[in-house]
Design a protein around this motif. Structure first.
Motif, PDB file in Angstrom:
ATOM      1  N   GLN A   1      -7.772 -10.168 -12.031  1.00 51.02           N
ATOM      2  CA  GLN A   1      -7.385  -8.785 -12.334  1.00 51.02           C
ATOM      3  C   GLN A   1      -7.629  -7.851 -11.148  1.00 51.02           C
ATOM      4  OE1 GLN A   1      -9.734  -7.755 -15.741  1.00 51.02           O
ATOM      5  NE2 GLN A   1      -9.131  -9.610 -16.825  1.00 51.02           N
ATOM      6  N   ASN A   2      -8.307  -8.359 -10.117  1.00 49.95           N
ATOM      7  CA  ASN A   2      -8.655  -7.499  -8.977  1.00 49.95           C
ATOM      8  C   ASN A   2      -8.188  -8.109  -7.660  1.00 49.95           C
ATOM      9  OD1 ASN A   2     -10.476  -5.234 -10.130  1.00 49.95           O
ATOM     10  ND2 ASN A   2     -11.213  -7.120 -11.087  1.00 49.95           N
ATOM     11  N   LYS A   3      -6.986  -8.698  -7.696  1.00 52.64           N
ATOM     12  CA  LYS A   3      -6.546  -9.472  -6.531  1.00 52.64           C
ATOM     13  C   LYS A   3      -6.022  -8.624  -5.375  1.00 52.64           C
ATOM     14  CE  LYS A   3      -3.977 -12.854  -8.082  1.00 52.64           C
ATOM     15  NZ  LYS A   3      -3.371 -14.096  -8.519  1.00 52.64           N
ATOM     16  N   HIS A   4      -5.969  -7.305  -5.555  1.00 56.03           N
ATOM     17  CA  HIS A   4      -5.513  -6.442  -4.465  1.00 56.03           C
ATOM     18  C   HIS A   4      -6.534  -6.451  -3.324  1.00 56.03           C
ATOM     19  CE1 HIS A   4      -8.337  -3.548  -6.275  1.00 56.03           C
ATOM     20  NE2 HIS A   4      -7.866  -4.045  -7.407  1.00 56.03           N
ATOM     21  N   LEU A   5      -6.101  -5.974  -2.153  1.00 57.75           N
ATOM     22  CA  LEU A   5      -6.894  -6.087  -0.932  1.00 57.75           C
ATOM     23  C   LEU A   5      -8.275  -5.436  -1.072  1.00 57.75           C
ATOM     24  CD1 LEU A   5      -6.733  -7.191   1.952  1.00 57.75           C
ATOM     25  CD2 LEU A   5      -5.962  -4.919   2.679  1.00 57.75           C
ATOM     26  N   PHE A   6      -8.289  -4.213  -1.607  1.00 56.01           N
ATOM     27  CA  PHE A   6      -9.550  -3.491  -1.768  1.00 56.01           C
ATOM     28  C   PHE A   6     -10.496  -4.255  -2.704  1.00 56.01           C
ATOM     29  CE2 PHE A   6     -12.112  -0.249  -4.066  1.00 56.01           C
ATOM     30  CZ  PHE A   6     -12.820   0.253  -2.996  1.00 56.01           C
ATOM     31  N   GLY A   7      -9.915  -4.812  -3.780  1.00 58.29           N
ATOM     32  CA  GLY A   7     -10.715  -5.559  -4.753  1.00 58.29           C
ATOM     33  C   GLY A   7     -11.366  -6.781  -4.127  1.00 58.29           C
ATOM     34  N   VAL A   8     -10.584  -7.533  -3.364  1.00 58.10           N
ATOM     35  CA  VAL A   8     -11.119  -8.736  -2.710  1.00 58.10           C
ATOM     36  C   VAL A   8     -12.208  -8.346  -1.713  1.00 58.10           C
ATOM     37  CG1 VAL A   8     -10.564 -10.707  -1.230  1.00 58.10           C
ATOM     38  CG2 VAL A   8      -8.979 -10.020  -3.041  1.00 58.10           C
ATOM     39  N   PHE A   9     -11.946  -7.282  -0.974  1.00 56.45           N
ATOM     40  CA  PHE A   9     -12.931  -6.791  -0.005  1.00 56.45           C
ATOM     41  C   PHE A   9     -14.254  -6.438  -0.710  1.00 56.45           C
ATOM     42  CE2 PHE A   9     -14.843  -2.867   1.763  1.00 56.45           C
ATOM     43  CZ  PHE A   9     -15.343  -3.386   2.951  1.00 56.45           C
TER      44      PHE A   9
END
Lengths: 184, 173
Positions: free
Chosen positions: A134-142
């Protein structure tokens, strides 16, 4: 229609006693009992309360029960609902804990638990994996990698890391808004 | 003295336990297993399995179990009450001042940071706990089998735990 305190207590007690799999598994049962069956709450109200409970710390089932209890019967209602939902697990765990410590030395119990521990690791990993999707966007991964490094490698205390990440999320969102505003 | 320590430990866990259930395990692990040494890692994992297999919220089950282990029934009560004190105060406040909270931009902004952080936290506790659970080749194989059952085939967690107990008996007994 006003629900009696006894009925409030037993409604929550029933859900607390028969729902396996933690707080999230209880949500559909709350809905069936309080929205569909008795109509104490309407659907929108129910989901409003759910969203609010998810954004507060704590045990979601308890938060939810107390909120509904307060809404239906004031402070006493909140207490009765929270007590009802927590009491069954409390009592069941007491019995199991007492029983477990008597048998934990048994070689067959120990062997079974060796297998069980691996499945628990898989369970926690799966929970992390689902949340990750659910958090696969760049900011989420970071943020996820940063948090992992701070807790697992640098060995900072999760308590402070959670507070810091909340603050970081707030600051970056605000900065993002200011930048977007300025570019218009 | 121990009861006071127990209360404040769980008060602290309850105060920042966002995301519910498994998301609060990293806090439990650091404070209960590492800081205070109240449970060893193996027993901590056993406790999670028991919490999953018995009805009720996992956090309540865990608090009760840990409290009982430390100071009997009174310990169980103190840990559980400590855990829910701050959340219940917050809920009582929000149930009165609901509208400003519901669509709060501040809360939403905080959660853009918290949500992915929980992912990192959960994997950090997997990393730390796995050392005492997956210690041989069998463990590694079983881990991938169980993960597949849970994530791909969506088998119910309770069933997976039961399967793992049987396999544990076959392999290790």
């Amino acid at each position: 229609m006003r629900i009696s305190l006894a009925k409030l207590f037993f409604s929550f007690l029933k859900i607390g006693a028969f729902t396996f799999g933690g707080g999230y598994a209880m949500i559909p049962l709350f809905e069936r009992e309080f929205v569909k069956r008795y109509g104490y709450l309407d659907e929108d109200e129910f989901y409003d309360v759910l969203v609010i409970c998810q954004s507060l710390p704590g045990v979601i089932a308890i938060n939810f029960s107390v909120f509904i209890g307060i809404k239906l019967r004031g402070k006493v209602g909140g207490f009765v609902a929270g007590l009802g939902v927590a009491l069954p697990s409390f009592l069941i765990i007491l019995v199991i804990a007492a029983f477990l410590f008597a048998y934990i030395e048994n070689p067959y119990v120990e062997a079974a638990f060796k297998g069980v521990r691996v499945s628990v690791i898989a369970l926690i990993f799966t929970a992390g994996f689902r949340l990750f999707k659910q958090n696969k966007h760049l900011f989420g991964v970071f943020m996820a990698v940063l948090t992992f490094a701070l807790v697992a490698m640098v060995r900072l205390h999760p308590f402070f890391v959670i507070l810091a990440m909340g603050a970081f999320g707030y600051i970056t969102t605000k900065v993002g808004e200011v930048v977007r505003h300025a570019s218009h | 003295m121990l009861l006071i320590k127990l209360f404040f430990t769980f008060l602290g866990i309850g105060a920042v336990a966002f995301g519910g259930g498994y998301a609060m395990l990293p806090l439990f692990e650091r404070m209960i297993v590492e800081q205070h040494g109240w449970l060893d890692r193996s027993l901590f994992l056993d406790m999670i399995a028991i919490s999953q297999m018995t009805p009720g919220p996992i956090a309540i089950n865990s608090a009760t179990f840990i409290g009982f282990q430390i100071q009997g029934v009174i310990g169980a009560l103190v840990a559980t009450i400590g855990m829910i004190t701050i959340p219940v105060i917050l809920i009582s406040l929000v149930s009165v001042y609901r509208e400003p909270f519901k669509n709060s931009k501040v809360v939403q902004a905080i959660f853009t940071g918290l949500r992915p952080a929980l992912v990192g936290l959960i994997f950090a506790s997997v990393f730390s706990l796995a050392r005492d659970a997956v210690f041989d080749l069998w463990g590694l194989i079983l881990f991938f089998v169980f993960f597949g059952l849970l994530a791909v085939f969506r088998i119910h967690p309770i069933l997976v735990i039961l399967i793992s107990a049987v396999l544990g008996l076959i392999i290790y007994a």
